[in-house]
Design an enzyme around this catalytic site. Structure first.
Site, PDB file in Angstrom:
ATOM      1  N   SER A  30      80.543 -45.566  63.699  1.00  9.10           N
ATOM      2  CA  SER A  30      79.278 -46.128  64.068  1.00  9.10           C
ATOM      3  C   SER A  30      78.312 -44.971  64.354  1.00  9.10           C
ATOM      4  O   SER A  30      78.978 -43.685  64.656  1.00  9.10           O
ATOM      5  CB  SER A  30      79.123 -47.047  65.459  1.00  9.10           C
ATOM      6  OG  SER A  30      79.991 -48.252  64.907  1.00  9.10           O
ATOM      7  N   GLY A  64      57.325 -51.958  78.137  1.00  6.97           N
ATOM      8  CA  GLY A  64      57.158 -51.635  76.664  1.00  6.97           C
ATOM      9  C   GLY A  64      57.848 -52.668  75.898  1.00  6.97           C
ATOM     10  O   GLY A  64      58.501 -53.506  76.510  1.00  6.97           O
ATOM     11  N   CYS A  82      72.313 -53.021  59.986  1.00  4.70           N
ATOM     12  CA  CYS A  82      71.097 -52.158  59.916  1.00  4.70           C
ATOM     13  C   CYS A  82      71.663 -50.772  59.332  1.00  4.70           C
ATOM     14  O   CYS A  82      70.759 -49.967  58.758  1.00  4.70           O
ATOM     15  CB  CYS A  82      70.237 -51.931  61.011  1.00  4.70           C
ATOM     16  SG  CYS A  82      71.266 -51.518  62.508  1.00  4.70           S
ATOM     17  N   THR A 110      63.778 -48.845  72.110  1.00  6.43           N
ATOM     18  CA  THR A 110      64.634 -48.557  73.393  1.00  6.43           C
ATOM     19  C   THR A 110      64.607 -49.779  74.141  1.00  6.43           C
ATOM     20  O   THR A 110      65.645 -49.970  74.728  1.00  6.43           O
ATOM     21  CB  THR A 110      64.113 -47.280  74.027  1.00  6.43           C
ATOM     22  OG1 THR A 110      64.301 -46.198  73.031  1.00  6.43           O
ATOM     23  CG2 THR A 110      64.971 -47.163  75.248  1.00  6.43           C
ATOM     24  N   ILE A 111      63.665 -50.514  74.465  1.00  3.64           N
ATOM     25  CA  ILE A 111      63.403 -51.454  75.562  1.00  3.64           C
ATOM     26  C   ILE A 111      64.306 -52.694  74.930  1.00  3.64           C
ATOM     27  O   ILE A 111      64.897 -53.492  75.644  1.00  3.64           O
ATOM     28  CB  ILE A 111      62.077 -51.658  75.779  1.00  3.64           C
ATOM     29  CG1 ILE A 111      61.386 -50.845  76.614  1.00  3.64           C
ATOM     30  CG2 ILE A 111      61.873 -53.235  76.367  1.00  3.64           C
ATOM     31  CD1 ILE A 111      61.994 -50.896  78.049  1.00  3.64           C
TER      32      ILE A 111
END
Length: 426
Positions: free
Chosen positions: A104, A184, A50, A188-189
């Site tokens: 990274s 959620g 990504c 983030t989750i």
């Protein structure tokens, strides 16, 4: 031709550009075959994540850039503005740095090494890994392992998600025995879930406002999906609660948590509220068996982790630089061995040819002394022919550096120096 790295990453281009250059996993093998045919190149590997797309191989940079642009239906100018390239030792150093997480977005993150190993495996299965890439990748893997062993590059949390999981592991000595409730279903989750799985969690519950979104995330991690309204029913099962939603009002109140604690017989619960505004009422922290942290509480952990990782990164950079230099030195040594063997083989072929000719003439009654002198002259002329042509060309072109190297290779400087010393002694 030296090894080349051509790439685009989170620093060189925005996601709108990166996504146009990305390779889906299922097309990489076909892309490698297409590139090898178009570029007449035996060795290539493609890494696509990504945050970056990189191509490795012993290939011409411009030709590779043109192929990449053509494959993704972009102009070379569009791509050139966002791409970077490295060759030789710099390419090896870059690959090592990427594998160690030094390049990274999250310094020292460990996932990239697995992605590079996967890229190598796909290229090898596609038949596009030869001795050059094989040796480079093996050194890259060895250096990444050494950096992980000898430095603390990956030990300290530098993201909210990782910090939350890191704190959970301090509360519970064995996370594999715990159940985590994630409130959620955003990025983030998702990252929290990934970190929890890496720490051994096997029981996950994902709660979200819409069940479809919760199920979509849950199926990626073998989790159970529920609605936010169902949280009170499942809360007593949760040893760990981590919440990150966009809700403007608290989702979890003190009363619901108090009721869950009674059913748990006051076994401790670890909670992290990453949301802003907060998802968990601040009064929950007043309960004796609850360890509640907010995003502000995590900031100190993150800042300390970033500082520690930066120190480790400096040590890792030294390891990478030294390993890249050593790898290139060994590679040059091997190339020198091949050159010496080739030169020796050529000299032997010349010698054997001249010897056969002289022996034939001896068998025919030729004068041995005359033939020996002829052999010496012929051998000398044939052995010095190629160096002589090169020296004349360097002189004609005014290439003094090449002329100096040629003199050194054929030993003229050493001979001249010996003669000068001899004259001085006399």
């Amino acid at each position: 031709m030296p090894i080349l790295v051509l790439g685009i990453n989170h620093d060189s281009a925005p996601v709108a550009v990166r996504e146009r250059v990305a390779f889906a996993p299922e097309v990489v093998a076909g892309a490698l075959a297409d590139a090898r045919h178009a570029l007449q190149c035996a060795e290539l590997a493609i890494l696509s994540t990504c945050n970056r797309t990189e191509i490795y191989g012993a290939v011409d940079e411009l030709q590779l850039l043109q192929w990449l642009a053509s494959y993704h239906r972009l102009s070379v100018d569009q791509l050139q503005q966002s791409c970077y390239s490295y060759s030789g030792e710099n390419a090896v150093r870059h690959m090592m740095g990427v594998a160690c997480g030094l390049d990274s977005m999250v310094l020292g993150e460990p996932q990239i090494l697995g992605q590079i190993k996967s890229a190598y495996s796909v290229a090898r299965e596609s038949g596009s890994v030869g001795p050059v890439l094989h040796n480079v990748f093996q050194q890259v893997f060895a250096v990444a392992k050494r950096v992980r062993t000898e430095t603390a590059i990956g030990e300290n949390p530098v993201s909210v998600a990782y910090a939350a999981v890191s704190l959970a592991s301090r509360i519970f000595t064995d996370l594999s025995r715990q159940t985590a409730l994630l409130i959620g279903a955003g990025e983030t989750i998702e990252l929290v879930a990934r970190h929890l799985l890496e720490q051994g969690i096997t029981r996950l519950i994902v709660a979200n406002r819409t069940l479809n979104r919760a199920e979509l995330l849950a199926q990626n991690f073998g989790a159970e999906a529920i609605l936010l309204a169902d949280i009170p029913e499942h809360l007593p099962r949760a040893d760990i609660v981590i919440s990150s939603t966009a809700s403007q009002l608290p989702i979890l109140g003190k009363g619901a948590v108090e009721s869950a604690l009674k059913q748990r017989r006051h076994r401790p619960v670890f909670m992290v509220d990453i949301a802003v505004p907060r998802d968990i009422e601040p009064q929950v922290s007043q309960l004796d068996d609850v360890y509640l942290y907010t995003v502000d509480d995590l900031r100190g952990v993150i800042d300390e982790g970033r500082r520690m990782r930066q120190q480790a990164a400096e040590a890792a950079q030294e390891i990478v630089a030294g390993a890249a230099r050593e790898f290139m030195r060994e590679r040059r040594s091997l190339e020198a061995v091949d050159t010496i063997r080739g030169y020796r083989r050529r000299a032997q072929e010349i010698g054997e040819g001249e010897l056969r000719r002289v022996l034939q003439q001896l068998d025919q009654g030729g004068d041995p002394r005359q033939l020996m002198e002829q052999l010496a002259r012929s051998l000398t002329n044939k052995l010095i022919h190629a160096p002589t042509v090169s020296i004349r060309r360097a002189t004609a072109e005014g290439d003094l550096e090449r002329l100096r190297v040629a003199r050194e290779i054929v030993g003229l400087d050493a001979v001249d120096g010996t003669e000068a010393e001899s004259k001085k002694d006399r």
